[in-house]
Design a protein around this motif. Structure first.
Motif, mmCIF file in Angstrom:
data_model
loop_
_atom_site.group_PDB
_atom_site.id
_atom_site.type_symbol
_atom_site.label_atom_id
_atom_site.label_comp_id
_atom_site.label_asym_id
_atom_site.label_seq_id
_atom_site.Cartn_x
_atom_site.Cartn_y
_atom_site.Cartn_z
ATOM 1 N N GLN A 36 -11.348 -1.689 -14.110
ATOM 2 C CA GLN A 36 -12.217 -2.274 -15.125
ATOM 3 C C GLN A 36 -13.456 -2.921 -14.509
ATOM 4 O O GLN A 36 -14.532 -2.880 -15.087
ATOM 5 N N HIS A 37 -13.324 -3.515 -13.343
ATOM 6 C CA HIS A 37 -14.416 -4.266 -12.722
ATOM 7 C C HIS A 37 -14.998 -3.556 -11.494
ATOM 8 O O HIS A 37 -15.613 -4.195 -10.639
ATOM 9 N N ALA A 38 -14.818 -2.243 -11.418
ATOM 10 C CA ALA A 38 -15.299 -1.480 -10.259
ATOM 11 C C ALA A 38 -16.796 -1.675 -10.032
ATOM 12 O O ALA A 38 -17.247 -1.820 -8.897
ATOM 13 N N GLY A 39 -17.554 -1.694 -11.104
ATOM 14 C CA GLY A 39 -19.006 -1.875 -10.979
ATOM 15 C C GLY A 39 -19.370 -3.206 -10.363
ATOM 16 O O GLY A 39 -20.265 -3.283 -9.511
ATOM 17 N N LEU A 40 -18.692 -4.260 -10.786
ATOM 18 C CA LEU A 40 -18.951 -5.580 -10.208
ATOM 19 C C LEU A 40 -18.567 -5.619 -8.738
ATOM 20 O O LEU A 40 -19.300 -6.174 -7.914
ATOM 21 N N LEU A 41 -17.429 -5.042 -8.416
ATOM 22 C CA LEU A 41 -16.999 -5.021 -7.014
ATOM 23 C C LEU A 41 -18.021 -4.297 -6.145
ATOM 24 O O LEU A 41 -18.367 -4.768 -5.060
ATOM 25 N N GLN A 42 -18.515 -3.174 -6.629
ATOM 26 C CA GLN A 42 -19.509 -2.416 -5.870
ATOM 27 C C GLN A 42 -20.809 -3.200 -5.738
ATOM 28 O O GLN A 42 -21.487 -3.126 -4.713
ATOM 29 N N LYS A 43 -21.132 -3.991 -6.744
ATOM 30 C CA LYS A 43 -22.325 -4.840 -6.700
ATOM 31 C C LYS A 43 -22.261 -5.802 -5.509
ATOM 32 O O LYS A 43 -23.279 -6.136 -4.912
ATOM 33 N N PHE A 44 -21.031 -6.217 -5.175
ATOM 34 C CA PHE A 44 -20.847 -7.146 -4.060
ATOM 35 C C PHE A 44 -20.527 -6.424 -2.752
ATOM 36 O O PHE A 44 -20.120 -7.039 -1.776
ATOM 37 N N GLY A 45 -20.702 -5.110 -2.746
ATOM 38 C CA GLY A 45 -20.505 -4.327 -1.534
ATOM 39 C C GLY A 45 -19.061 -3.984 -1.240
ATOM 40 O O GLY A 45 -18.720 -3.678 -0.102
ATOM 41 N N LEU A 46 -18.208 -4.054 -2.260
ATOM 42 C CA LEU A 46 -16.789 -3.754 -2.067
ATOM 43 C C LEU A 46 -16.432 -2.460 -2.777
ATOM 44 O O LEU A 46 -16.774 -2.273 -3.940
ATOM 45 N N ASN A 47 -15.743 -1.598 -2.071
ATOM 46 C CA ASN A 47 -15.286 -0.343 -2.643
ATOM 47 C C ASN A 47 -13.885 -0.570 -3.218
ATOM 48 O O ASN A 47 -12.976 -0.946 -2.475
ATOM 49 N N PRO A 48 -13.714 -0.371 -4.536
ATOM 50 C CA PRO A 48 -12.392 -0.604 -5.137
ATOM 51 C C PRO A 48 -11.268 0.164 -4.452
ATOM 52 O O PRO A 48 -10.174 -0.380 -4.256
ATOM 53 N N ALA A 49 -11.511 1.403 -4.048
ATOM 54 C CA ALA A 49 -10.478 2.200 -3.373
ATOM 55 C C ALA A 49 -10.096 1.572 -2.036
ATOM 56 O O ALA A 49 -8.921 1.556 -1.657
ATOM 57 N N ASP A 50 -11.076 1.034 -1.313
ATOM 58 C CA ASP A 50 -10.789 0.364 -0.042
ATOM 59 C C ASP A 50 -9.964 -0.900 -0.258
ATOM 60 O O ASP A 50 -9.062 -1.211 0.525
ATOM 61 N N LEU A 51 -10.277 -1.643 -1.323
ATOM 62 C CA LEU A 51 -9.509 -2.845 -1.633
ATOM 63 C C LEU A 51 -8.050 -2.504 -1.919
ATOM 64 O O LEU A 51 -7.142 -3.177 -1.440
ATOM 65 N N ILE A 52 -7.853 -1.454 -2.697
ATOM 66 C CA ILE A 52 -6.484 -1.032 -3.031
ATOM 67 C C ILE A 52 -5.746 -0.631 -1.763
ATOM 68 O O ILE A 52 -4.591 -0.995 -1.573
ATOM 69 N N ALA A 53 -6.427 0.081 -0.877
ATOM 70 C CA ALA A 53 -5.800 0.506 0.370
ATOM 71 C C ALA A 53 -5.418 -0.702 1.232
ATOM 72 O O ALA A 53 -4.338 -0.744 1.821
ATOM 73 N N LYS A 54 -6.302 -1.700 1.289
ATOM 74 C CA LYS A 54 -6.033 -2.886 2.104
ATOM 75 C C LYS A 54 -4.944 -3.751 1.491
ATOM 76 O O LYS A 54 -4.114 -4.298 2.206
ATOM 77 N N LEU A 55 -4.957 -3.891 0.162
ATOM 78 C CA LEU A 55 -4.051 -4.819 -0.493
ATOM 79 C C LEU A 55 -2.775 -4.154 -0.990
ATOM 80 O O LEU A 55 -1.729 -4.780 -1.021
ATOM 81 N N GLY A 56 -2.887 -2.907 -1.411
ATOM 82 C CA GLY A 56 -1.735 -2.240 -1.986
ATOM 83 C C GLY A 56 -0.917 -1.473 -0.976
ATOM 84 O O GLY A 56 0.283 -1.323 -1.110
ATOM 85 N N GLY A 57 -1.571 -0.996 0.057
ATOM 86 C CA GLY A 57 -0.884 -0.221 1.088
ATOM 87 C C GLY A 57 -0.741 -1.062 2.330
ATOM 88 O O GLY A 57 -0.793 -2.240 2.285
ATOM 89 N N GLY A 58 -0.566 -0.528 3.449
ATOM 90 C CA GLY A 58 -0.437 -1.151 4.758
ATOM 91 C C GLY A 58 -0.547 -2.649 4.870
ATOM 92 O O GLY A 58 -1.604 -3.177 5.136
ATOM 93 N N GLY A 59 0.524 -3.368 4.650
ATOM 94 C CA GLY A 59 0.542 -4.792 4.930
ATOM 95 C C GLY A 59 0.380 -5.675 3.721
ATOM 96 O O GLY A 59 0.747 -6.828 3.757
ATOM 97 N N GLY A 60 -0.179 -5.182 2.648
ATOM 98 C CA GLY A 60 -0.336 -5.974 1.440
ATOM 99 C C GLY A 60 -1.200 -7.197 1.658
ATOM 100 O O GLY A 60 -1.979 -7.283 2.602
ATOM 101 N N LEU A 61 -1.045 -8.163 0.804
ATOM 102 C CA LEU A 61 -1.859 -9.365 0.830
ATOM 103 C C LEU A 61 -1.676 -10.136 2.124
ATOM 104 O O LEU A 61 -2.644 -10.613 2.706
ATOM 105 N N GLY A 62 -0.459 -10.244 2.593
ATOM 106 C CA GLY A 62 -0.213 -10.977 3.837
ATOM 107 C C GLY A 62 -0.968 -10.368 5.006
ATOM 108 O O GLY A 62 -1.517 -11.088 5.822
ATOM 109 N N GLY A 63 -1.036 -9.058 5.061
ATOM 110 C CA GLY A 63 -1.772 -8.404 6.134
ATOM 111 C C GLY A 63 -3.255 -8.688 6.069
ATOM 112 O O GLY A 63 -3.894 -8.942 7.076
#
Length: 70
Positions: A36-63
């Motif tokens: 829903q907020h992909a446009g806002l994330l991209q506005k701040f230089g964040l790629n939603p797919a990269d965020l999901i990979a960092k937070l949802g995959g390999g290590g999760g939030l703790g990582g």
């Protein structure tokens, strides 16, 4: 995927993007939906797919927070 706004703010600050973090603080909702907020994330230089990979995959939030803290 929903991500807490503070996690995104910490990520921006950790990347040295303090101006973007300040703007994101004002514009992002408390719970950010990466679809829903992909446009806002991209506005701040964040790629939603990269965020999901960092937070949802390999290590999760703790990582991610471990990387930011150390």
């Amino acid at each position: 995927m929903n991500i807490d706004k503070n996690t995104i703010l910490d990520l921006l600050k950790g990347n040295g993007q303090h101006a973007e973090a300040e703007q994101a603080q004002q514009e992002l909702p408390d719970q950010v939906d990466t679809n829903q907020h992909a446009g806002l994330l991209q506005k701040f230089g964040l790629n939603p797919a990269d965020l999901i990979a960092k937070l949802g995959g390999g290590g999760g939030l703790g990582g991610l927070l471990g990387k930011l803290g150390g």
